[in-house]
Design an enzyme around this catalytic site. Sequence first.
Site, PDB file in Angstrom:
ATOM      1  N   PHE A 275       0.830  -1.225   0.000  1.00 50.82           N
ATOM      2  CA  PHE A 275       0.000   0.000   0.000  1.00 50.82           C
ATOM      3  C   PHE A 275       0.858   1.266   0.000  1.00 50.82           C
ATOM      4  CE2 PHE A 275      -3.230  -2.486   2.866  1.00 50.82           C
ATOM      5  CZ  PHE A 275      -3.634  -3.236   1.772  1.00 50.82           C
TER       6      PHE A 275
ATOM      7  N   GLN B 140       0.830  15.938  12.764  1.00 48.82           N
ATOM      8  CA  GLN B 140       0.677  16.588  11.455  1.00 48.82           C
ATOM      9  C   GLN B 140       0.055  15.630  10.432  1.00 48.82           C
ATOM     10  OE1 GLN B 140       2.997  19.682  10.135  1.00 48.82           O
ATOM     11  NE2 GLN B 140       3.362  18.923   8.076  1.00 48.82           N
ATOM     12  N   GLU B 141       0.488  14.363  10.458  1.00 47.21           N
ATOM     13  CA  GLU B 141      -0.034  13.392   9.494  1.00 47.21           C
ATOM     14  C   GLU B 141      -1.558  13.290   9.609  1.00 47.21           C
ATOM     15  OE1 GLU B 141       2.185   9.728   9.406  1.00 47.21           O
ATOM     16  OE2 GLU B 141       0.530   8.673   8.439  1.00 47.21           O
TER      17      GLU B 141
ATOM     18  N   GLU C 250     -10.558   3.769  14.124  1.00 46.45           N
ATOM     19  CA  GLU C 250     -10.656   2.973  15.370  1.00 46.45           C
ATOM     20  C   GLU C 250      -9.421   3.236  16.234  1.00 46.45           C
ATOM     21  OE1 GLU C 250     -11.215   1.580  12.206  1.00 46.45           O
ATOM     22  OE2 GLU C 250     -13.359   1.882  12.549  1.00 46.45           O
TER      23      GLU C 250
HETATM   24  C1  LIG Z   1      -4.775   4.184  -0.605  1.00 48.62           C
HETATM   25  C2  LIG Z   1      -3.868   3.841   0.535  1.00 48.62           C
HETATM   26  C3  LIG Z   1      -2.638   4.461   0.623  1.00 48.62           C
HETATM   27  C4  LIG Z   1      -1.764   4.113   1.645  1.00 48.62           C
HETATM   28  N1  LIG Z   1      -0.516   4.686   1.678  1.00 48.62           N
HETATM   29  C5  LIG Z   1       0.395   4.226   2.577  1.00 48.62           C
HETATM   30  C6  LIG Z   1       1.748   4.676   2.513  1.00 48.62           C
HETATM   31  O1  LIG Z   1       2.108   5.519   1.694  1.00 48.62           O
HETATM   32  N2  LIG Z   1       2.634   4.130   3.384  1.00 48.62           N
HETATM   33  C7  LIG Z   1       2.286   3.216   4.314  1.00 48.62           C
HETATM   34  O2  LIG Z   1       3.129   2.767   5.073  1.00 48.62           O
HETATM   35  N3  LIG Z   1       0.989   2.761   4.398  1.00 48.62           N
HETATM   36  C8  LIG Z   1       0.049   3.236   3.548  1.00 48.62           C
HETATM   37  N4  LIG Z   1      -1.242   2.784   3.592  1.00 48.62           N
HETATM   38  C9  LIG Z   1      -1.591   1.781   4.570  1.00 48.62           C
HETATM   39  C10 LIG Z   1      -2.494   2.285   5.693  1.00 48.62           C
HETATM   40  O3  LIG Z   1      -1.783   3.137   6.540  1.00 48.62           O
HETATM   41  C11 LIG Z   1      -3.059   1.034   6.405  1.00 48.62           C
HETATM   42  O4  LIG Z   1      -3.952   0.409   5.504  1.00 48.62           O
HETATM   43  C12 LIG Z   1      -3.763   1.390   7.699  1.00 48.62           C
HETATM   44  O5  LIG Z   1      -2.847   1.818   8.668  1.00 48.62           O
HETATM   45  C13 LIG Z   1      -4.553   0.207   8.261  1.00 48.62           C
HETATM   46  O6  LIG Z   1      -3.754  -0.923   8.367  1.00 48.62           O
HETATM   47  P1  LIG Z   1      -4.252  -2.308   7.743  1.00 48.62           P
HETATM   48  O7  LIG Z   1      -4.690  -2.064   6.352  1.00 48.62           O
HETATM   49  O8  LIG Z   1      -3.200  -3.328   7.953  1.00 48.62           O
HETATM   50  O9  LIG Z   1      -5.534  -2.680   8.573  1.00 48.62           O
HETATM   51  P2  LIG Z   1      -5.558  -3.546   9.925  1.00 48.62           P
HETATM   52  O10 LIG Z   1      -4.569  -3.015  10.875  1.00 48.62           O
HETATM   53  O11 LIG Z   1      -5.489  -4.989   9.569  1.00 48.62           O
HETATM   54  O12 LIG Z   1      -6.997  -3.208  10.456  1.00 48.62           O
HETATM   55  C14 LIG Z   1      -8.177  -3.937  10.095  1.00 48.62           C
HETATM   56  C15 LIG Z   1      -9.323  -3.402  10.961  1.00 48.62           C
HETATM   57  O13 LIG Z   1      -9.041  -3.681  12.329  1.00 48.62           O
HETATM   58  C16 LIG Z   1      -9.118  -2.491  13.066  1.00 48.62           C
HETATM   59  N5  LIG Z   1      -8.154  -2.508  14.165  1.00 48.62           N
HETATM   60  C17 LIG Z   1      -6.830  -2.778  14.110  1.00 48.62           C
HETATM   61  N6  LIG Z   1      -6.286  -2.638  15.306  1.00 48.62           N
HETATM   62  C18 LIG Z   1      -7.265  -2.240  16.145  1.00 48.62           C
HETATM   63  C19 LIG Z   1      -7.328  -1.904  17.534  1.00 48.62           C
HETATM   64  N7  LIG Z   1      -6.240  -1.911  18.314  1.00 48.62           N
HETATM   65  N8  LIG Z   1      -8.530  -1.544  18.050  1.00 48.62           N
HETATM   66  C20 LIG Z   1      -9.639  -1.516  17.279  1.00 48.62           C
HETATM   67  N9  LIG Z   1      -9.646  -1.802  15.967  1.00 48.62           N
HETATM   68  C21 LIG Z   1      -8.468  -2.145  15.398  1.00 48.62           C
HETATM   69  C22 LIG Z   1      -8.789  -1.379  12.081  1.00 48.62           C
HETATM   70  O14 LIG Z   1      -9.270  -0.132  12.524  1.00 48.62           O
HETATM   71  C23 LIG Z   1      -9.508  -1.893  10.854  1.00 48.62           C
HETATM   72  O15 LIG Z   1     -10.857  -1.532  10.889  1.00 48.62           O
HETATM   73  C24 LIG Z   1      -2.146   3.151   2.610  1.00 48.62           C
HETATM   74  C25 LIG Z   1      -3.412   2.550   2.534  1.00 48.62           C
HETATM   75  C26 LIG Z   1      -4.256   2.878   1.491  1.00 48.62           C
HETATM   76  C27 LIG Z   1      -5.590   2.191   1.424  1.00 48.62           C
END
Ligand SMILES: Cc1cc2nc3c(=O)[nH]c(=O)nc-3n(C[C@H](O)[C@H](O)[C@H](O)COP(=O)(O)OP(=O)(O)OC[C@H]3O[C@@H](n4cnc5c(N)ncnc54)[C@H](O)[C@@H]3O)c2cc1C
Length: 390
Positions: free
Chosen positions: A169, A254-255, A380
Amino acid sequence: MNGSSTRSGPALRIPRTIFSEEHHAYRDMVRKFIAAEVTPFMAQWEEAGQTPREIWLKAGAAGILGASLSEAYGGSGGDFLFDAVLLEELGRAGAAAPAWDLHSHIVMPYIGRYGTEAQKQHWLPKMASGEAIASIGMTEPNSGSDVQGVRTSAVRDGDHYVVNGSKTFITNGIIGDLIMLVVKTAPELGARGISLLLVDTSTPGYRKGRNLKKVGNKAQDTAELFFDDMRVPVSARLGEENAGWQMLMSELVQERLIVAVRAMAICEQALESTTDYTKSRKAFGRSVFEFQNTRFKLADMATETQIGRVFMDRCIEMHARGELDMHTAAMAKVWTTELQDRVLDACVQLHGGNGYMWEYPIARAWADARVHRIYAGTNEIMREIIGRQL
Ligand SMILES: Cc1cc2nc3c(=O)[nH]c(=O)nc-3n(C[C@H](O)[C@H](O)[C@H](O)COP(=O)(O)OP(=O)(O)OC[C@H]3O[C@@H](n4cnc5c(N)ncnc54)[C@H](O)[C@@H]3O)c2cc1C
């Protein structure tokens, strides 16, 4: 009243007072630049799944990429309000790409704050000019919200780290020249074993995977990346070894705020354009605006958007003075992005079938903005942060 207050249309009456004449002049320049150089090409870039180098160079030449960067490194030396202006104008124009926010308002500040003089001299002027496009590599296939779970390893070998692992991502992962990579230098220490590396993407062992197909924000490349015995000089480490977690935490305010700034501008634009649309669209012999349901929906949106604007201006002002805390930034991200989704959903509905057509800006905005509740920390996780402080 100049700039954004007039642009918010008749619905928002409380004047914005945070911007100076310089900010207004910058807004005018940015608005014209986006109208001439970004909007006409968006469909083409969406088709390509990425933005061309040319637009980054043009933005650099116009002073858009380094507005708040120190003049010593090729920037204009402005404050965060200039960054907010750019984000608002991108939001209003429906320009989800190019990812200038990530480049200028996330990666640049890390280097500016924690970089050595050599790192600053090497990267910042090229980032300000658009010659070097930056990305940030945090998320991995098995760790997103849980950044401590990062597995990409960096093992010391003389004056190099040998990096192995993968990320996913990653915005600008395909077009980027620099990635700020989150790695584990001491896996046994958990969060305390994380380091940040400034990696030139031409380094042997840096391998690009797919440019992922997304629901929205189609002109922005979002990549899978792989690192196979990638040798990165120790001199490319940002800050101290194993100090990555503290650096990441310090920049999250900031992010999160920048997502909120854009979300708020999107609400204003959607409200304004949907009001206009319902006034021009006829059904049952009158304008759609004349149905009480429409006016009630718009009235609710106008009320919440006005409240959000006042709150956001206070947050922007506080952040420009370095006073905004993590807790309030999390509140700003949660509230504005959820308002944005309520507003956009209602606006799509008020557009009828046209609201579902890609050629209509409201459809694009709806699809593009959905990710705001997911990245920069999911909503969340934001609630966890807010709840912990209570
Ligand atoms: C278009 C796009 C661009 C992106 N760009 C970047 C980038 O440039 N660099 C980068 O590093 N990342 C990037 N990301 C990644 C983004 O930061 C992650 O998708 C995001 O942090 C969520 O992580 P995950 O997808 O692994 O979801 P998960 O962590 O697997 O979460 C799944 C679900 O579980 C919930 N959850 C997880 N932990 C908890 C908790 N402790 N309590 C309650 N609920 C929880 C989440 O809220 C979510 O609803 C990008 C994502 C997208 C879609």
